[in-house]
Design an enzyme around this catalytic site. Structure first.
Site, mmCIF file in Angstrom:
data_model
loop_
_atom_site.group_PDB
_atom_site.id
_atom_site.type_symbol
_atom_site.label_atom_id
_atom_site.label_comp_id
_atom_site.label_asym_id
_atom_site.label_seq_id
_atom_site.Cartn_x
_atom_site.Cartn_y
_atom_site.Cartn_z
ATOM 1 N N GLU A 1 -100.703 19.290 75.420
ATOM 2 C CA GLU A 1 -99.396 18.626 75.397
ATOM 3 C C GLU A 1 -98.535 19.226 76.506
ATOM 4 O OE1 GLU A 1 -95.754 17.684 72.257
ATOM 5 O OE2 GLU A 1 -96.605 19.690 72.397
ATOM 6 N N ASP B 1 -100.658 22.257 71.070
ATOM 7 C CA ASP B 1 -99.228 21.950 71.002
ATOM 8 C C ASP B 1 -98.429 22.832 71.959
ATOM 9 O OD1 ASP B 1 -96.736 20.909 69.594
ATOM 10 O OD2 ASP B 1 -96.556 23.056 69.217
#
EC number: 2.4.1.18
Length: 922
Positions: free
Chosen positions: A549, A494
């Site tokens: 990401e 993330d």
């Protein structure tokens, strides 16, 4: 930018003498000062293109690509030189001969079973990781000693050494202009790998910090270790000693590591019972505090309490879950079902690992996905953070069950042939001080950057110092822990964009100019960390998947580290979802086919992407899902088949299917869907939350802690009397189409038409031909479609099928024969009927036999048949539906009669005369 560093700390090295450095050890970094002064010091960053001065609080920024070095320093001293320099070490070194451990036994290292040497490390070394119960005050340079007992340590797995890092320039010649930055980056990566090899026994040993820190159990007792250099005193407290801070006082070594050994009870039972609450009690520069151990493996929130409590988790052998099924091999194309355990129930409640295992995993398998990505696994005290404000990095969230429950879930997924990916958060941490890492030892710069650099102003969270030796140990060990202990098959990292840039990607527009990626704003320390963690993942777990990401489009992101890349398998193709939202805010007439194609195919050469039309981000409160953008309030009243449809519903269902198929067909090498969106889940996600009172006096209203919109109404997709069911079945057909043909990973991809007048997009991928007609009213008879291979084509997927909520305007038994002659830069073509707002996939049928796709692995379902042969039927999906009356449709929106196609006659009829563009994408 201004950075100040208060001091320095060396890594724990068993072969080092005690340090006599007269400086504060609260901050830790790879960037070491070069001269040791008794009163003050400065040091130059070896990672980024600026110099740090701990006294003046100023920084000198290089106008060129050079790394600036203050006049009184040079950059000739490596980390190894500093660690081995006798001028900065004590003369009273102790060796390990006749070493008595705290458990009362004597040990030596058996070199026949433990070498701690990787490729490229000719010497090898014994590390602190191998001495699980050694008092770190007694360390020496010897690699073997004689004593009464041997410690057998498994031989480390081999992680390939760094390469030359030069192949990236062959792959992307534009990188040559930034060679100095990239070579510097790779040099830092190689240097750290070498130092980890030399002083920690290699990346394999270094990443097993959980075998040394936190609680470790031996036959004679329990050892607890914690790195907290800022603490003045420390004691282990908990239920086991009635929370008495004077009962079990810890000792601190020269490197800021606190330790205590608790011998077994007289009856042989462990001194800390399984399930006991534990904390570390510290006197810190910020005052007395009780903290959850940083390496805790489980934590819970007691009823009526706000802070979590650490739990000593060591269940009896008979209660430990034993994995029964092997981990699946990495598939050629990965199709990910993004999910959240807590909100995976149709009921307004927090769901459990066990319920997810029994109810949701079979559903994912039946839908045709081959991987499940689970969010919010790492413990987070604030449920509404969606799991992104992590408080306990090694602990699975106790809201959903026990660690054994999670292991059972993962094992069941493996039994079904599903990969299990973890949404791991290493980009930031919760700013909680009572149950998180923030101010753990009472200092601002412990695990995080000190000062403003250590705070993310938008996320209200702390930012890791990736230049710290112990932070590297902590995060690398964390990734290793989830792969080793829980058998996860990989990660979705993330917030990688936030990690890679000091501006965190905020208020910055990336235009694709390479100077945006390789300039002063790049956090080289963070990039090097990602190279290290990818080395770890792919070296020790070759089948594991790493997905990053990144919204910036960083070049080299998905190229191997040995070649000079960052090492991810995939990047998330995040621009696609944003493009669909942008288009849905416009009228259909304003959609541009070329714009859609460009966004979907705008990918870097040899760097794989996982694409999605929408993820959890688009489903959160304050945003809308694709279905809600398309159909809005009509979803509340017109989704039942026994009610007349509306133009808005017809348009929404048609475009929902087309958007998802063209995203999968053209957007990447992997595909992702957030749970429930496959059937157009209505409304948004809103976690239960109360009213919040901010420090500035403002009040953020809550939702009365309601769970109503924090669940997934799977019953809607399963109900054959609702239009949601057709959308779900179409998504299922998409997954099985990819499973059969593997078009997402095919090297053959050719876009032959993106016609703005007709609103038509045609492309080939593998042996399939995709035809999309985005026009809102126009249907085209005898529409010529260019193709590469000769033969007979048949329909294998039709978004207009009644099974998918369509109007059945196509004849699925029709055969389409090619004719010779160049068209749209293709050597052949065939004629089709292209109804308005439809997507149709054609497959070359000659010589290919049709076989049903069985849904096995314990999932009871009828097979799906894909028509790939001459005698095959079109796609048939198993549904549990009753017969329904024909659906009346709006005349303005659709054409109700099917146009029979003459496929054996080469005639060109009603095509509009427009400019045709052709494009090859690699």
């Amino acid at each position: 930018m201004v950075y100040t560093i208060s001091g320095i700390r060396f890594p724990v090295l068993p072969s080092l003498h005690k340090s006599t450095l007269r400086c504060d050890r609260r901050a830790s970094s790879h960037s070491f000062f070069l001269k040791n002064n008794s009163s003050s010091f400065s040091r130059t960053s070896l990672y980024a293109k600026f110099s740090r001065d701990s006294e003046t609080k100023s920084s000198t920024i290089a106008e060129s690509d050079k790394v600036l070095i203050p006049e009184d320093q040079d950059n000739s001293v490596s980390l190894a030189d500093q660690l081995e320099n006798p001028d900065i070490t004590s003369e009273d070194a102790q060796n390990l001969e006749d070493l008595t451990m705290k458990d009362g036994n004597k040990y030596n290292i058996d070199e026949s079973t433990s070498s701690y040497r990787e490729v490229g490390d000719e010497k090898g070394s014994v590390t602190s990781s191998s001495l699980v119960d050694v008092n770190t005050d007694t360390q020496a340079k010897k690699t073997s000693v004689h004593s009464d007992k041997k410690v057998k340590v498994d031989k480390p797995k081999i992680i390939p050494p760094p390469g030359t890092g030069q192949k990236i320039y062959e792959i992307d010649p534009l990188l040559q202009a930034h060679r100095q930055h990239l070579d510097f980056r790779y040099g830092q990566y190689k240097r750290i790998r070498e130092e980890i090899d030399k002083y920690e026994g290699g990346l394999d040993a270094f990443s097993r910090g959980y075998e040394k820190f936190g609680f470790t159990r031996s036959a004679t007792g329990i050892t607890y270790r914690e790195w907290a250099p800022g603490a003045k005193s420390a004691a282990l407290v908990g239920d086991f000693n009635n929370w008495n801070p004077n009962a079990d006082v810890m000792t601190k070594d020269a490197f800021g590591v606190w330790e205590i050994f608790l011998p077994n009870n007289a009856d042989g039972s462990p001194p800390i019972p399984h399930g006991s609450r534990v904390k570390i009690h510290m006197d810190t520069p910020s005052g007395i505090k009780d903290s959850i151990p940083a390496w805790i493996k489980f934590s819970v929130q007691a009823p009526g309490e706000i802070p979590y409590n650490g739990i000593y988790y060591d269940p009896p052998e008979e209660e430990k879950y034993v994995f029964k099924h092997p981990q699946p091999k990495r598939p050629q194309s990965i199709r990910i079902y993004e999910s959240h355990i807590g909100m995976s129930s149709p009921e307004p409640k927090i769901n459990t690992y066990a319920n997810f295992r029994d109810d949701v995993l079979p559903r994912i398998k039946k839908l045709g996905y081959n991987a499940v990505q689970i969010m919010a696994i790492q413990e987070h005290s604030y449920y509404a953070s969606f799991g992104y404000h992590v408080t306990n990095f090694f602990a699975p969230s106790s809201r959903f069950g026990t660690p054994e429950d999670l292991k059972s879930l993962i094992d069941r997924a493996h039994e079904l042939g599903l990969l299990v990916l973890m949404d791991i958060v290493h980009s930031h941490s919760s700013n909680n001080t009572l149950d998180g890492l923030n101010m753990f030892d009472g200092t601002d710069g412990h695990y995080f950057h000190p000062g403003s650099r250590g705070y993310h102003w938008m996320w209200d969270s702390r930012l890791f110092n990736y230049g710290s030796w112990e932070v590297l140990r902590y995060l690398l060990s964390n990734a290793r822990w989830w792969l080793d202990e829980y058998k996860f098959d990989g990660f979705r990292f993330d917030g990688v964009t936030s990690m890679m840039y000091t501006h965190h990607g905020l208020q910055v527009s990336f235009t694709g100019n390479y100077s945006e990626y390789f300039g002063l704003a790049t956090d080289v320390e963070a990039v090097v960390y990602m190279m290290l963690v990818n080395d770890l993942i792919h070296g020790l777990f070759p089948e594991a998947v790493s997905i990053g990401e990144d919204v910036s489009g960083m070049p080299t992101f998905c190229l191997p580290t040995q070649d000079g890349g960052i090492g991810f398998n995939y990047r998330l193709h995040m621009a696609v979802a944003d493009k669909w939202i942008e288009l849905l805010k416009k009228q259909d007439e304003d959609w541009r086919m070329g714009d859609i194609v460009h966004t979907l195919t705008n990918r870097r050469w040899l760097e794989k992407c996982v694409v999605y039309a929408e993820s959890h981000d688009q489903a959160l409160v304050g945003d809308k899902t694709l279905a809600f953008w398309l159909m809005d309030k009509d979803m509340y009243d017109f989704m039942a088949l026994d009610r007349p449809s509306t133009p808005l519903i017809d348009r929404g269902i048609a475009l929902h299917k087309m958007i998802r198929l063209i995203t999968m067909g053209l957007g990447g090498e992997g595909y992702l869907n957030f749970m429930g969106n496959e059937f157009g889940h209505p409304e948004w996600i809103d976690f239960p939350r109360g009213e919040q009172h901010l420090p500035n006096g403002k009040i953020v209203p809550g939702n009365n802690n309601s769970y109503d919109k924090c669940r997934r109404r799977f019953d809607l997709g399963d109900a054959d009397y609702l239009r949601y069911h057709g959308m779900q079945e179409f998504d299922r057909a998409m997954q099985h189409l990819e499973e059969r043909y593997g078009f997402m990973t095919s090297e053959h991809q050719y876009i032959s038409r993106k016609n703005e007048g007709d609103r038509v997009i045609i492309f080939e991928r593998d042996n399939l031909v995709f035809v999309f007609n985005f026009h809102w009213t126009n249907s085209y008879s005898d529409y010529k479609v260019g193709c590469l291979k000769p033969g007979k084509y048949k329909i294998v997927l039709d978004s207009d099928d009644t099974l998918f909520g369509g109007f059945n305007r196509l004849n699925h038994t029709a055969e389409y024969f090619t004719s010779e002659g160049w068209y749209d830069d293709r050597p052949r073509s065939f004629l089709v009927y292209a109804p308005s707002r439809t997507a149709v996939v054609y497959a070359l049928a000659d010589g290919v036999e049709s076989e049903p796709i069985e849904l096995s692995d314990g999932v009871e379902s009828e097979p799906i048949e894909l028509s790939v042969g001459v005698e095959s039927e079109p796609i048939e999906l198993s549904v549990e539906e009753a017969e329904s009356e024909p659906i009346e449709r709006s005349v303005e929106e659709v054409e109700s009669e099917t146009t029979q196609q003459s496929v054996e006659v080469e005639s060109e009829t009603t095509q509009q005369s427009v400019e045709v563009e052709s494009e090859t994408t690699q």
